[in-house]
Design a protein around this motif. Structure first.
Motif, PDB file in Angstrom:
ATOM      1  N   ALA A 244      -7.030  -2.816   3.724  1.00  0.00           N
ATOM      2  CA  ALA A 244      -7.367  -4.049   3.012  1.00  0.00           C
ATOM      3  C   ALA A 244      -8.871  -4.197   2.858  1.00  0.00           C
ATOM      4  N   ALA A 245      -9.612  -3.910   3.934  1.00  0.00           N
ATOM      5  CA  ALA A 245     -11.072  -4.054   3.879  1.00  0.00           C
ATOM      6  C   ALA A 245     -11.697  -3.038   2.938  1.00  0.00           C
ATOM      7  N   ASN A 246     -11.083  -1.845   2.840  1.00  0.00           N
ATOM      8  CA  ASN A 246     -11.626  -0.783   2.006  1.00  0.00           C
ATOM      9  C   ASN A 246     -11.094  -0.825   0.583  1.00  0.00           C
ATOM     10  N   ASP A 247     -10.405  -1.893   0.234  1.00  0.00           N
ATOM     11  CA  ASP A 247      -9.803  -2.014  -1.098  1.00  0.00           C
ATOM     12  C   ASP A 247     -10.863  -2.067  -2.198  1.00  0.00           C
ATOM     13  N   THR A 248     -12.106  -2.260  -1.798  1.00  0.00           N
ATOM     14  CA  THR A 248     -13.209  -2.293  -2.772  1.00  0.00           C
ATOM     15  C   THR A 248     -13.551  -0.895  -3.273  1.00  0.00           C
TER      16      THR A 248
ATOM     17  N   TYR B 262       3.249  16.634  14.844  1.00  0.00           N
ATOM     18  CA  TYR B 262       2.640  15.993  13.684  1.00  0.00           C
ATOM     19  C   TYR B 262       2.308  14.553  14.015  1.00  0.00           C
ATOM     20  N   GLU B 263       1.393  13.997  13.238  1.00  0.00           N
ATOM     21  CA  GLU B 263       0.978  12.613  13.474  1.00  0.00           C
ATOM     22  C   GLU B 263       0.543  11.961  12.168  1.00  0.00           C
ATOM     23  N   LEU B 264       0.945  10.718  12.018  1.00  0.00           N
ATOM     24  CA  LEU B 264       0.494   9.890  10.911  1.00  0.00           C
ATOM     25  C   LEU B 264       0.068   8.560  11.497  1.00  0.00           C
ATOM     26  N   GLN B 265      -1.181   8.200  11.284  1.00  0.00           N
ATOM     27  CA  GLN B 265      -1.701   6.934  11.806  1.00  0.00           C
ATOM     28  C   GLN B 265      -2.433   6.201  10.685  1.00  0.00           C
ATOM     29  N   VAL B 266      -2.024   4.963  10.449  1.00  0.00           N
ATOM     30  CA  VAL B 266      -2.568   4.165   9.353  1.00  0.00           C
ATOM     31  C   VAL B 266      -3.021   2.819   9.899  1.00  0.00           C
ATOM     32  N   ASP B 267      -4.158   2.347   9.427  1.00  0.00           N
ATOM     33  CA  ASP B 267      -4.661   1.024   9.796  1.00  0.00           C
ATOM     34  C   ASP B 267      -4.638   0.143   8.549  1.00  0.00           C
ATOM     35  N   PHE B 268      -3.707  -0.816   8.534  1.00  0.00           N
ATOM     36  CA  PHE B 268      -3.544  -1.669   7.364  1.00  0.00           C
ATOM     37  C   PHE B 268      -4.704  -2.648   7.206  1.00  0.00           C
ATOM     38  N   ALA B 269      -5.321  -3.038   8.321  1.00  0.00           N
ATOM     39  CA  ALA B 269      -6.477  -3.933   8.234  1.00  0.00           C
ATOM     40  C   ALA B 269      -7.617  -3.245   7.502  1.00  0.00           C
TER      41      ALA B 269
ATOM     42  N   SER C  23       0.379  -6.454   7.343  1.00  0.00           N
ATOM     43  CA  SER C  23      -0.213  -6.269   8.669  1.00  0.00           C
ATOM     44  C   SER C  23       0.350  -7.262   9.674  1.00  0.00           C
ATOM     45  N   LEU C  24       0.455  -8.524   9.281  1.00  0.00           N
ATOM     46  CA  LEU C  24       0.971  -9.543  10.191  1.00  0.00           C
ATOM     47  C   LEU C  24       2.427  -9.283  10.552  1.00  0.00           C
TER      48      LEU C  24
ATOM     49  N   MET D 110      -3.858  -7.614  -4.226  1.00  0.00           N
ATOM     50  CA  MET D 110      -3.539  -6.445  -3.402  1.00  0.00           C
ATOM     51  C   MET D 110      -3.943  -6.668  -1.940  1.00  0.00           C
ATOM     52  N   LYS D 111      -5.156  -7.238  -1.761  1.00  0.00           N
ATOM     53  CA  LYS D 111      -5.629  -7.498  -0.404  1.00  0.00           C
ATOM     54  C   LYS D 111      -4.697  -8.427   0.348  1.00  0.00           C
ATOM     55  N   ASN D 112      -4.266  -9.491  -0.293  1.00  0.00           N
ATOM     56  CA  ASN D 112      -3.390 -10.473   0.360  1.00  0.00           C
ATOM     57  C   ASN D 112      -2.073  -9.845   0.761  1.00  0.00           C
TER      58      ASN D 112
END
Length: 390
Positions: free
Chosen positions: A86-90, A76-83, A9-10, A1-3
């Motif tokens: 991934a880091a919070n996937d734990t 309205y606003e939607l803001q997502v950080d994919f990095a 993201s890239l 999932m992380k990969n």
């Protein structure tokens, strides 16, 4: 999932680099933008430590932001950080960099106030509210990173600006669980958190930026007062959702919690100065609560306090497109324990293309540390690149 998330993201970074996308039909406008940042971090450890796990490269941000407006009545606003996803996937959520940053709807059709519903930053502390992209630093001051109070939460916010935006007032009611509320859990107390903020600026409104890049020809002043209150007394045998209390166990407490911030800003020509005072008072329901550090009631008097201050100075050298900053912070994590921590952190930022492209360098120096919060490093260096696509 992380990969998979890193790959997405890239791809998105490559897409965003072409610029902001605007779509409109006259009444409804949508803007799509994003940002990316990465750095290298190096720590100088104490002699007693040999853990170098923070000497690394890190992708800090890979954000996608969608903003919309309908007839100047709805926003309205939607803001997502994919990095960060991934880091919070734990399963752990970093309060300074949660994967979901904003997801709200705001109604602006009323005369006396605007109504925002959803998940976003709460109106508390200018240092916390200032967007990362408009600062010189890679990391906020310790007391506003989100370890001591919730920076974002789900709830309802009422806000309004007066006197050509020189006076701004906001108040809201929230879950009180902050970023953990994204897991869908509630707490057994059943009580919300109330937050309010009032800000006045003169002679014109203040932007949420830490840099006077416009060379303000007239001295400008801003003052803000912030407060928050929560009564989260738990029934016997119940506990908060895992992670809700944060690193120091005080983001939400089993009892009543009062907090306030007083802030002063000043900018003129190329200088910008900020001073913030923070205070938290917690009255725990149980005398054996860990925040009382095992001390008797005669010594605790039924409460603990935490707080400190942040002082920051920025200087913008326009001819060299360089920002020089210095920040000093003092934190008393718990007044029932001896000592206070002190940190000094200068920073440099070179503007390749204004705030849209900057090389940023930050130095951390631990001057003093508290007995209840020992740190395994003495100094830290962080350098990297920040890009905003808009």
């Amino acid at each position: 999932m992380k990969n998979i998330i890193y790959l997405i993201s890239l791809v998105l970074v490559g897409f965003w680099s072409h610029a902001q996308v605007t779509i409109t039909n006259g009444n409804h406008m949508i803007e799509i933008s994003g940002s990316a940042s990465a750095y290298y971090n190096h720590r100088i450890l104490k002699e007693s430590s040999n853990n170098h796990n923070k000497d690394r490269f890190k992708l800090r941000d890979a954000q996608l932001k969608i903003e919309g407006r309908i007839k100047d009545i709805w926003a309205y606003e939607l803001q997502v950080d994919f990095a960060d996803i991934a880091a919070n996937d734990t399963g752990e959520i970093d309060p300074e960099n949660p994967g979901l940053m904003d997801a709200y709807v705001e109604y602006k059709g009323l005369d006396w106030f605007d109504v925002k519903v959803g998940y976003s930053k709460v109106p508390y502390s200018r240092s916390s509210m200032t967007p990362f992209g408009f600062t010189t630093y890679w990391q906020r001051a310790e007391m506003v990173r989100g370890s001591m109070f919730n920076r974002r939460d789900v709830g309802v916010t009422l806000s309004k600006g007066f006197w050509k935006q020189r006076v701004n007032i906001a108040a809201g009611v929230y879950t009180g669980l902050g970023e953990i509320s994204l897991n869908g859990d509630n707490d057994a107390s059943g009580n919300p958190e109330f937050i309010g903020r009032a800000e006045v600026a003169y002679p014109s409104r203040f932007r949420h930026r830490e840099i006077d890049d416009r060379h303000t020809p007239v001295p400008m002043f801003s003052m803000g007062v912030n407060g928050r209150y929560a009564n989260k007394k738990l029934p016997e045998g119940r506990a908060f959702p895992e992670g809700a209390q944060g690193e120091y166990g005080m983001k939400v407490v089993d009892g009543t919690k009062y907090a306030y911030v007083f802030e002063v800003d000043f900018k003129y020509w190329v200088f910008w100065v900020l001073f913030e005072i923070h205070n938290i008072k917690g009255q725990q329901q149980k005398q054996h609560d860990p925040l009382y550090l095992g001390l008797p009631l005669q010594q605790t008097q039924g409460y603990f306090q935490s707080g400190g201050y942040v002082a920051q100075l920025n200087y913008f050298i326009k001819d060299y497109k360089t920002i020089v900053s210095a920040r000093f912070e003092e934190l008393d994590l718990n007044d029932l324990a001896s000592g206070k921590s002190q940190r000094f952190s200068p920073a440099l930022a070179y503007q390749i293309n204004g705030f849209d492209a900057m090389i940023k360098f930050q130095y951390f120096n631990i001057l003093k540390e508290e007995s209840i919060d020992p740190i395994r490093w003495k100094e830290q260096f962080r350098i990297g690149l920040q890009l905003k696509f808009k």
